[in-house]
Design an enzyme around this catalytic site. Sequence first.
Site, mmCIF file in Angstrom:
data_model
loop_
_atom_site.group_PDB
_atom_site.id
_atom_site.type_symbol
_atom_site.label_atom_id
_atom_site.label_comp_id
_atom_site.label_asym_id
_atom_site.label_seq_id
_atom_site.Cartn_x
_atom_site.Cartn_y
_atom_site.Cartn_z
ATOM 1 N N LYS A 249 -13.673 -48.530 39.066
ATOM 2 C CA LYS A 249 -12.894 -49.709 40.148
ATOM 3 C C LYS A 249 -11.319 -49.378 40.254
ATOM 4 O O LYS A 249 -10.778 -48.379 39.236
ATOM 5 C CB LYS A 249 -12.643 -50.810 38.824
ATOM 6 C CG LYS A 249 -11.667 -52.077 39.532
ATOM 7 C CD LYS A 249 -12.023 -53.823 38.974
ATOM 8 C CE LYS A 249 -11.415 -54.626 39.873
ATOM 9 N NZ LYS A 249 -11.203 -55.831 38.798
ATOM 10 N N SER B 96 -13.333 -60.021 40.630
ATOM 11 C CA SER B 96 -12.885 -58.944 41.597
ATOM 12 C C SER B 96 -13.760 -57.652 41.821
ATOM 13 O O SER B 96 -13.293 -56.776 42.209
ATOM 14 C CB SER B 96 -11.489 -59.225 41.427
ATOM 15 O OG SER B 96 -11.547 -58.316 40.477
ATOM 16 N N SER C 76 -13.958 -60.884 35.811
ATOM 17 C CA SER C 76 -13.682 -60.645 36.887
ATOM 18 C C SER C 76 -14.670 -59.305 36.351
ATOM 19 O O SER C 76 -15.165 -58.177 37.087
ATOM 20 C CB SER C 76 -12.864 -59.873 37.494
ATOM 21 O OG SER C 76 -11.591 -60.359 38.477
HETATM 22 N N1 GLN Z 1 -11.186 -64.867 39.940
HETATM 23 C C1 GLN Z 1 -9.662 -64.202 39.002
HETATM 24 C C2 GLN Z 1 -8.333 -64.400 39.790
HETATM 25 O O1 GLN Z 1 -8.812 -64.504 40.830
HETATM 26 C C3 GLN Z 1 -10.227 -63.659 37.777
HETATM 27 C C4 GLN Z 1 -9.899 -61.980 38.256
HETATM 28 C C5 GLN Z 1 -10.329 -61.292 37.288
HETATM 29 O O2 GLN Z 1 -10.261 -61.423 35.941
HETATM 30 N N2 GLN Z 1 -9.472 -59.974 37.620
HETATM 31 O O3 GLN Z 1 -7.848 -64.549 38.820
#
Ligand code: GLN
Length: 488
Positions: A75, A150, A174
């Site tokens: 990532k 994400s 994420s």
């Molecule tokens: N979807 C969650 C957010 O927008 C989690 C994001 C993540 O785990 N980086 O914060």
Amino acid sequence: MNLTSLSATKLRTLVKKKEIKAQEIILAYLKRIKEQEKDLSAFITVLGEKALASAKSIDRKRDKGKLAGIPVAVKDNILTKGIRTTCASKMLEKYVPPYSATVVNKLEEEDAVVIGKTNLDEFGMGSSTENSAFFPTRNPWDLRRVPGGSSGGSAAAVAAGEAAASLGSDTGGSVRQPAAFCGLVGLKPTYSRVSRYGLVAFASSLDQIGPLTRTVADNALLTQIIAGSDPQDSTVSSQPVPDYRKEMRRELPSPKAAYLKDKVLDGIDPEVKDNYYRTLSVLEETGAELREMDFPSWEYALACYYLIAPSEASSNLSRYDGVRYSFRHPRYSNLKEMYLNTRSEGFGREVKRRILLGTFALSSGYYDDYYLKAAQARKLICQEFEKAFKKVDFILTPTAPEPAFLFGEKEDPVAMYLSDIFTVTANLAGIPALTMPVGLSQKGLPIGIQIMASFFQESCIFKLAFLLEKKVKFDNNKLNLRKRRSHV
Ligand code: GLN
């Protein structure tokens, strides 16, 4: 032999037995990337030459590492020395880090090959990759749909055979939500199990790096390598790392698992619900003891997460001011204007929304009502888990309330935040949680289940997941990108 559909475990065995060269594997994956990337856009950077050079040197080695020749996608919020690491933000569009994250070093020491850097929601903020400053990634199971987020690029790449495994980061889901959307196994390890050195901080008390893979065994293999102490990160636990792959095969005598009350599942997609209950019965047939459990404080989890995460983010992201690391706006007449222009232009809408939210929740006069309340709710959630794990070994929930949704379907930020309803609790409590695919919806979209356990119980999670994997027999190869393309 179709190298791009084999498991990471199988690939490294072939390389170690010298039945195949690491170079052949990398070439096959690079070819696949070339064929598919115009449809998927999973990668921000593809490392063609560099990956091939690493593969060549692995082929020359006599004693090959545990991940010999496995192409891993990373990532793009995890630092890679000399390779651009953007966090899918304009702010870091040209940032080339001078060192690699510990997890990347650990993978490379075991002869994994980093094949590219994957797309994400800017700084990890989002659940669909639509918040990437560059482009969205598409879900290989249906190109009209999001891959989740994400870590959407990391999920799409592995599902589509562009990498054999990948790393994501998980602050509120994420790793798990995109893994579920793309039919993969994804683990958020116990907080402190894996080093965060070189992970660009989003919310430091919640962030963990975890692997996304096609099989449970692959996940155990990668977790084993990336876990463990690190002199560069004092928050990492020095607890010894078990041999997860060995542990995974051990017997799990009558596991006890909790499942959620039906009313908690109100409003979620009916097919997700069906798959959840079906998986519970499969587990019951294998001898698991199931009991319904109530988690009253979970009701506050999402609100609690969306105060704590933005609060920490507002502090972590203050370093992007145009002075070091990042983009600097070309026009300004004094320092304040430089900050203002840089941050206004460098950050996208969602990131700004989080900074505003977090700054507000931490500001004097509001701190007690917002941040402190959230911290108290977090404590309650932790206590509830603690109590639950005195009675059961596992807690099972759906991973996401619905399968992959369409692009543009969730314009309202709160609708997007609701995607994280089942995943944020594990981050708030710091416990490990894994998602694995358990079925397909009528439209052919993967559906996952989440397995949570107490601190450092990754071995138990892998055991249960391994058992379930054999029963469910989810077939990743049902994915046929050429066919999916016709939908678009
Ligand atoms: N979807 C969650 C957010 O927008 C989690 C994001 C993540 O785990 N980086 O914060």
